[in-house]
Scaffold this motif. Structure first.
Motif, PDB file in Angstrom:
ATOM      1  N   ALA A   1     -36.253 -28.485  21.025  1.00  0.00           N
ATOM      2  CA  ALA A   1     -36.446 -29.796  20.389  1.00  0.00           C
ATOM      3  C   ALA A   1     -35.821 -29.813  18.997  1.00  0.00           C
ATOM      4  N   GLU A   2     -35.989 -28.738  18.248  1.00  0.00           N
ATOM      5  CA  GLU A   2     -35.398 -28.651  16.907  1.00  0.00           C
ATOM      6  C   GLU A   2     -33.874 -28.609  16.983  1.00  0.00           C
ATOM      7  N   TYR A   3     -33.366 -27.867  17.945  1.00  0.00           N
ATOM      8  CA  TYR A   3     -31.913 -27.751  18.110  1.00  0.00           C
ATOM      9  C   TYR A   3     -31.297 -29.090  18.507  1.00  0.00           C
ATOM     10  N   GLN A   4     -31.909 -29.797  19.455  1.00  0.00           N
ATOM     11  CA  GLN A   4     -31.390 -31.099  19.875  1.00  0.00           C
ATOM     12  C   GLN A   4     -31.454 -32.110  18.728  1.00  0.00           C
ATOM     13  N   ALA A   5     -32.522 -32.053  17.925  1.00  0.00           N
ATOM     14  CA  ALA A   5     -32.632 -32.940  16.760  1.00  0.00           C
ATOM     15  C   ALA A   5     -31.555 -32.612  15.734  1.00  0.00           C
ATOM     16  N   PHE A   6     -31.243 -31.339  15.594  1.00  0.00           N
ATOM     17  CA  PHE A   6     -30.185 -30.904  14.681  1.00  0.00           C
ATOM     18  C   PHE A   6     -28.842 -31.474  15.130  1.00  0.00           C
ATOM     19  N   ILE A   7     -28.572 -31.396  16.429  1.00  0.00           N
ATOM     20  CA  ILE A   7     -27.317 -31.953  16.951  1.00  0.00           C
ATOM     21  C   ILE A   7     -27.248 -33.450  16.674  1.00  0.00           C
ATOM     22  N   GLU A   8     -28.347 -34.153  16.851  1.00  0.00           N
ATOM     23  CA  GLU A   8     -28.390 -35.594  16.545  1.00  0.00           C
ATOM     24  C   GLU A   8     -27.928 -35.855  15.114  1.00  0.00           C
ATOM     25  N   ARG A   9     -28.376 -35.027  14.199  1.00  0.00           N
ATOM     26  CA  ARG A   9     -27.978 -35.188  12.796  1.00  0.00           C
ATOM     27  C   ARG A   9     -26.512 -34.848  12.586  1.00  0.00           C
ATOM     28  N   VAL A  10     -26.046 -33.805  13.273  1.00  0.00           N
ATOM     29  CA  VAL A  10     -24.649 -33.376  13.117  1.00  0.00           C
ATOM     30  C   VAL A  10     -23.693 -34.470  13.569  1.00  0.00           C
ATOM     31  N   VAL A  11     -23.996 -35.142  14.677  1.00  0.00           N
ATOM     32  CA  VAL A  11     -23.066 -36.131  15.248  1.00  0.00           C
ATOM     33  C   VAL A  11     -23.377 -37.570  14.812  1.00  0.00           C
ATOM     34  N   ALA A  12     -24.275 -37.737  13.869  1.00  0.00           N
ATOM     35  CA  ALA A  12     -24.631 -39.073  13.398  1.00  0.00           C
ATOM     36  C   ALA A  12     -23.405 -39.781  12.808  1.00  0.00           C
ATOM     37  N   PRO A  13     -23.387 -41.117  12.826  1.00  0.00           N
ATOM     38  CA  PRO A  13     -22.261 -41.861  12.247  1.00  0.00           C
ATOM     39  C   PRO A  13     -21.970 -41.421  10.812  1.00  0.00           C
ATOM     40  N   GLY A  14     -20.697 -41.260  10.518  1.00  0.00           N
ATOM     41  CA  GLY A  14     -20.266 -40.848   9.184  1.00  0.00           C
ATOM     42  C   GLY A  14     -20.133 -39.343   9.004  1.00  0.00           C
ATOM     43  N   SER A  15     -20.598 -38.567   9.981  1.00  0.00           N
ATOM     44  CA  SER A  15     -20.557 -37.105   9.843  1.00  0.00           C
ATOM     45  C   SER A  15     -19.147 -36.532   9.879  1.00  0.00           C
ATOM     46  N   LYS A  16     -18.262 -37.177  10.619  1.00  0.00           N
ATOM     47  CA  LYS A  16     -16.928 -36.590  10.786  1.00  0.00           C
ATOM     48  C   LYS A  16     -16.208 -36.436   9.446  1.00  0.00           C
ATOM     49  N   GLN A  17     -16.413 -37.361   8.532  1.00  0.00           N
ATOM     50  CA  GLN A  17     -15.781 -37.231   7.206  1.00  0.00           C
ATOM     51  C   GLN A  17     -16.214 -35.948   6.517  1.00  0.00           C
ATOM     52  N   LEU A  18     -17.489 -35.605   6.658  1.00  0.00           N
ATOM     53  CA  LEU A  18     -17.994 -34.377   6.064  1.00  0.00           C
ATOM     54  C   LEU A  18     -17.424 -33.150   6.766  1.00  0.00           C
ATOM     55  N   ILE A  19     -17.308 -33.213   8.085  1.00  0.00           N
ATOM     56  CA  ILE A  19     -16.747 -32.109   8.859  1.00  0.00           C
ATOM     57  C   ILE A  19     -15.297 -31.855   8.415  1.00  0.00           C
ATOM     58  N   VAL A  20     -14.525 -32.909   8.291  1.00  0.00           N
ATOM     59  CA  VAL A  20     -13.131 -32.793   7.859  1.00  0.00           C
ATOM     60  C   VAL A  20     -13.058 -32.137   6.475  1.00  0.00           C
ATOM     61  N   ALA A  21     -14.044 -32.458   5.624  1.00  0.00           N
ATOM     62  CA  ALA A  21     -14.067 -31.889   4.276  1.00  0.00           C
ATOM     63  C   ALA A  21     -14.697 -30.495   4.233  1.00  0.00           C
ATOM     64  N   GLY A  22     -15.163 -30.006   5.393  1.00  0.00           N
ATOM     65  CA  GLY A  22     -15.770 -28.689   5.444  1.00  0.00           C
ATOM     66  C   GLY A  22     -17.172 -28.639   4.868  1.00  0.00           C
ATOM     67  N   GLN A  23     -17.852 -29.782   4.879  1.00  0.00           N
ATOM     68  CA  GLN A  23     -19.206 -29.873   4.307  1.00  0.00           C
ATOM     69  C   GLN A  23     -20.239 -30.058   5.399  1.00  0.00           C
ATOM     70  N   SER A  24     -21.446 -29.598   5.134  1.00  0.00           N
ATOM     71  CA  SER A  24     -22.533 -29.732   6.095  1.00  0.00           C
ATOM     72  C   SER A  24     -22.942 -31.194   6.227  1.00  0.00           C
ATOM     73  N   PRO A  25     -23.066 -31.681   7.448  1.00  0.00           N
ATOM     74  CA  PRO A  25     -23.526 -33.055   7.648  1.00  0.00           C
ATOM     75  C   PRO A  25     -25.049 -33.158   7.751  1.00  0.00           C
ATOM     76  N   VAL A  26     -25.741 -32.060   7.555  1.00  0.00           N
ATOM     77  CA  VAL A  26     -27.193 -32.078   7.731  1.00  0.00           C
ATOM     78  C   VAL A  26     -27.966 -31.814   6.432  1.00  0.00           C
ATOM     79  N   ARG A  27     -27.296 -31.755   5.330  1.00  0.00           N
ATOM     80  CA  ARG A  27     -27.994 -31.510   4.048  1.00  0.00           C
ATOM     81  C   ARG A  27     -28.398 -32.805   3.414  1.00  0.00           C
TER      82      ARG A  27
END
Length: 197
Positions: free
Chosen positions: A171-197
């Motif tokens: 449940a924690e892992y699936q919730a984490f994935i939800e946060r990782v793929v949330a709208p706007g996360s890709k910009q952070l991924i491209v910048a090498g930043q965590s999308p979950v902080r």
């Protein structure tokens, strides 16, 4: 295959060479491949052009695949992920294999950053014990009574070092994935930043 993919594959395969050369014990498949995908992320230095800088979150290929699998509803449960074999997945479907590696990439980030850092020390200890050849002998063997119901070596390692409550961890892992793929996360991924902080 281009510079970006060449560097990512070199880092991935470099992890395998490192563990095969220096580790006294083997890692379960999910941890071996998970660490390899974690090593793939890098960005080009803005100070020294042409120099790659390690940035584990900067892995657009794995992020895009994770997001697509999430949208399609094809994500594996944590327990399935821990027991999966890449060779079997590859024989069945390229997409399933890519989903597997994307989920392992997310799992490594989850174990380092997710659940308020609860799993990080277990991850470190598992890697240290495998490196020293103690993974099976010391930890898994000594705790066999506690890790009942595990179907595979990969599950036993997770239960011993991270959590023996698969339902809660999943449940924690699936919730984490939800946060990782949330709208706007890709910009952070491209910048090498965590999308979950």
């Amino acid at each position: 295959i281009g510079t970006q993919d060449t560097f990512a594959i070199a880092a991935h395969e470099g992890w395998h060479q490192y563990t095969q050369t220096t580790f006294a014990g083997r890692l379960p498949q999910w941890l071996e491949e998970g660490c390899a995908t974690y090593c793939e992320g890098f960005r080009w230095s803005t100070i020294e052009p042409g120099r790659a800088v390690f940035a584990a979150w900067s892995n657009v290929e794995r992020f895009d695949r994770l997001r697509d699998a999430h949208r399609a509803g094809t994500l594996m449960s944590l327990r399935t992920l821990l027991s999966a074999e890449p060779a079997v997945l590859l024989a069945g479907s390229t997409n399933a294999t890519l989903d597997y590696y994307a989920q392992l990439w997310a799992l490594m980030h989850f174990l380092r950053e997710g659940a308020e850092g609860r799993y990080r020390s277990g991850l470190i200890q598992a890697l240290q014990d495998a490196s020293a050849g103690r993974l099976k002998r010391t930890r898994i063997g000594a705790m066999q009574q506690r890790v009942t119901g595990a179907r595979s070596f990969g599950e036993r390692v997770f239960q011993t070092y991270m959590s023996d409550n698969f339902a809660m961890a999943n449940a924690e892992y699936q919730a984490f994935i939800e946060r990782v793929v949330a709208p706007g996360s890709k910009q952070l991924i491209v910048a090498g930043q965590s999308p979950v902080r």
